[in-house]
Write an enzyme that holds these catalytic residues in place. Sequence first.
Site, PDB file in Angstrom:
ATOM      1  N   CYS A   8      13.805  11.437   4.987  1.00 38.54           N
ATOM      2  CA  CYS A   8      13.836  11.144   6.351  1.00 38.54           C
ATOM      3  C   CYS A   8      15.297  11.577   7.030  1.00 38.54           C
ATOM      4  O   CYS A   8      15.526  11.699   8.224  1.00 38.54           O
ATOM      5  CB  CYS A   8      13.561   9.765   6.648  1.00 38.54           C
ATOM      6  SG  CYS A   8      14.528   8.597   5.485  1.00 38.54           S
ATOM      7  N   GLY A  39       7.010   5.844   7.290  1.00 40.72           N
ATOM      8  CA  GLY A  39       6.165   7.213   7.353  1.00 40.72           C
ATOM      9  C   GLY A  39       6.363   7.992   8.507  1.00 40.72           C
ATOM     10  O   GLY A  39       7.434   8.029   9.269  1.00 40.72           O
ATOM     11  N   SER A  40       5.331   8.738   8.951  1.00 41.87           N
ATOM     12  CA  SER A  40       5.433   9.511  10.032  1.00 41.87           C
ATOM     13  C   SER A  40       5.422   8.938  11.361  1.00 41.87           C
ATOM     14  O   SER A  40       4.671   7.650  11.510  1.00 41.87           O
ATOM     15  CB  SER A  40       4.383  10.451  10.035  1.00 41.87           C
ATOM     16  OG  SER A  40       3.008   9.986  10.080  1.00 41.87           O
ATOM     17  N   GLU A  56       9.991   2.513  10.405  1.00 37.53           N
ATOM     18  CA  GLU A  56      10.814   3.640  10.075  1.00 37.53           C
ATOM     19  C   GLU A  56      10.194   4.888  10.035  1.00 37.53           C
ATOM     20  O   GLU A  56       9.389   5.184   9.132  1.00 37.53           O
ATOM     21  CB  GLU A  56      11.523   3.156   8.746  1.00 37.53           C
ATOM     22  CG  GLU A  56      12.371   2.022   8.879  1.00 37.53           C
ATOM     23  CD  GLU A  56      13.664   1.981   9.800  1.00 37.53           C
ATOM     24  OE1 GLU A  56      13.965   3.411   9.823  1.00 37.53           O
ATOM     25  OE2 GLU A  56      14.346   1.224  10.152  1.00 37.53           O
ATOM     26  N   LYS A 107       0.794  -1.267  -0.093  1.00 40.32           N
ATOM     27  CA  LYS A 107      -0.178  -0.007   0.011  1.00 40.32           C
ATOM     28  C   LYS A 107       0.964   1.311  -0.011  1.00 40.32           C
ATOM     29  O   LYS A 107       1.476   1.629   0.982  1.00 40.32           O
ATOM     30  CB  LYS A 107      -0.817  -0.182   1.144  1.00 40.32           C
ATOM     31  CG  LYS A 107      -2.349   0.635   1.184  1.00 40.32           C
ATOM     32  CD  LYS A 107      -2.343   1.840   0.985  1.00 40.32           C
ATOM     33  CE  LYS A 107      -1.936   2.811   1.965  1.00 40.32           C
ATOM     34  NZ  LYS A 107      -1.794   4.191   1.654  1.00 40.32           N
ATOM     35  N   GLY A 166       2.920   5.551  12.453  1.00 38.70           N
ATOM     36  CA  GLY A 166       3.656   4.321  12.976  1.00 38.70           C
ATOM     37  C   GLY A 166       3.269   3.755  14.198  1.00 38.70           C
ATOM     38  O   GLY A 166       2.946   2.843  14.279  1.00 38.70           O
ATOM     39  N   GLU A 176      10.037  17.505  13.681  1.00 37.92           N
ATOM     40  CA  GLU A 176      10.339  17.360  12.246  1.00 37.92           C
ATOM     41  C   GLU A 176       9.511  18.361  11.400  1.00 37.92           C
ATOM     42  O   GLU A 176       8.196  18.177  11.183  1.00 37.92           O
ATOM     43  CB  GLU A 176       9.958  15.904  11.736  1.00 37.92           C
ATOM     44  CG  GLU A 176      10.279  15.616  10.518  1.00 37.92           C
ATOM     45  CD  GLU A 176      10.049  14.061   9.950  1.00 37.92           C
ATOM     46  OE1 GLU A 176       8.965  13.770  10.151  1.00 37.92           O
ATOM     47  OE2 GLU A 176      11.139  13.686   9.532  1.00 37.92           O
TER      48      GLU A 176
END
Length: 516
Positions: free
Chosen positions: A279, A223-224, A245, A170, A228, A404
Amino acid sequence: MEFQNYINGTWVKGRRTFQTINPANEELVADIAQAEVSDVAAAVGAATEAFKSWRLVPAPLRGEILYKVGDILKQKKEELAQLLTRDMGKVIAEARGDVQEAIDMAYFMGGEGRRLLGYTAPVEMPNKFGMAVRDPSGVVGLITPWNFPIAVPSWKIFPALVAGNTIIWKPSPETPAISAAFVKVFEEAGLPAGVFNLLLAPGADVGKALVEHPGVRVLSFTGSTTTGRAIAESAARLNKKVSLEMGGKNAIIVMDDANLELVTDATLWAAFGTTGQRCTAASRLIVQKGIANKVKESLAERTKKLRLGDGLDPNVDVGPVINKAALERIHHYVQLGQKEGARVLVGGSIASVHPPESADSVRSSVSKSVDESVHPLQSVGKGFFYNPTLFDGVRPGSTLEAEEVFGPVLSIIEVGSLEEAIEVNNRSQYGLSTSIFTQDVNRAFTAMRDIFTGLVYINHGTTGAEIQFPFGGVRGTGNGHREAGQAALEVFTEWKSIYVDYSGKLQRAQIDNREE
Ligand code: NAD
């Protein structure tokens, strides 16, 4: 052009479609067939069935299919890179690098088809043999972001396949076209039906259904941090293995003895490459006081010269950000930074890029700041561009220093010593990548030992990982797993310990039957 979902070896139209837009000019890239939640069950069914035979294909033959994928990717590199740039905006040289990561990973993991190493060890009894082998986990769900739409998925897809798993992928709804084009390469390479399934959908519903489907044993997510964590919480209730991650707040540390020119080149690349949307992007520059003014001057001068524009134009240094929401988020952080007392040295505003009309005007294409008081969040031209921004006087602990931003914004923080620099670095809630510039070997080795992040660079920016080494982060960035290198196989395999007793009699282990 319409891109579709791929289930059980067939391209499937959706009842509905959604669109992918080029962030450089807001033009339509493609209509996309939209997967529904019900497609998750179909894809899991196909992957479950395909797993029965794929796991029995000898691993060296699985590896050969991956080599073929690598060969086709090489042939199609330019075509894929151009589509990638149109889908998400990164400059073309970086898009080529994105595809190259997949080529490298295809060959690296193809080779694992002849390794996938287990081990034997001596056993306690005579006439007995023990070994540990790697089993595939089964059906795995991969959920990925838009910023490295080929590289990041390839860190998951290739190890998962070579280990004998079947996949449901996905990808981000921001990059559906390039994702479908990538899957076509696997089809062309002869991957059997059902082994690799693709679901394209906006929103979170399809991803959530994948996370919650009991037939999916492993989830690998990039992803963020917010997403996550939500995935990990749902998956924990179903006892799934989850590799995460997530976000980063990476720092470049500059010591007084650093090579100034190198620091400037590397910082520009690490902070503003991929428009700061990596990232591993450097978003903090922790600089020792003695060299701070020189570094600021040099960086400010070069930052002003960066050319913004459509990433397909080879003269452009910095492409757009992914969408309007990102533009708004970045600008929000910039305004917050100013409110918290930091000072904008360069940038700090939404940019308007005028498309070049001729080859000559390409070189003179400029970005203009938009007066935020007139256009608070509006870009006057087409596309989503933000002026590369340098902030001075950012205080440790402030929002700008801690969170971030995921855009072209670099915060400069002054420190007195190496120890203070490392302390500021390590107290971030994230822990992906840190670099240090120094010519003093003692400082370099101290930093290697005391920096707590998954990646450490000496005299290089925070980006540029190579696929043969483990990749990932600590604290808020990850949950203890790693991508790439052989470490990636840990996510996609289960250890099976096998004992063979060829003594012909009952030999009891785990019982103290030795005579004193
Ligand atoms: P995101 O978290 O918004 O989305 C990532 C993926 O999750 C997308 O495919 C999205 O559709 C899906 N998703 C969203 N909500 C979901 C849910 N509730 N359940 C299941 N799936 C869901 O992240 P993004 O904006 O696409 O990517 C940017 C982020 O990715 C940044 O934070 C960046 O640091 C991070 N990133 C990390 C690494 C790394 O290796 N550490 C690499 C690249 C990007």
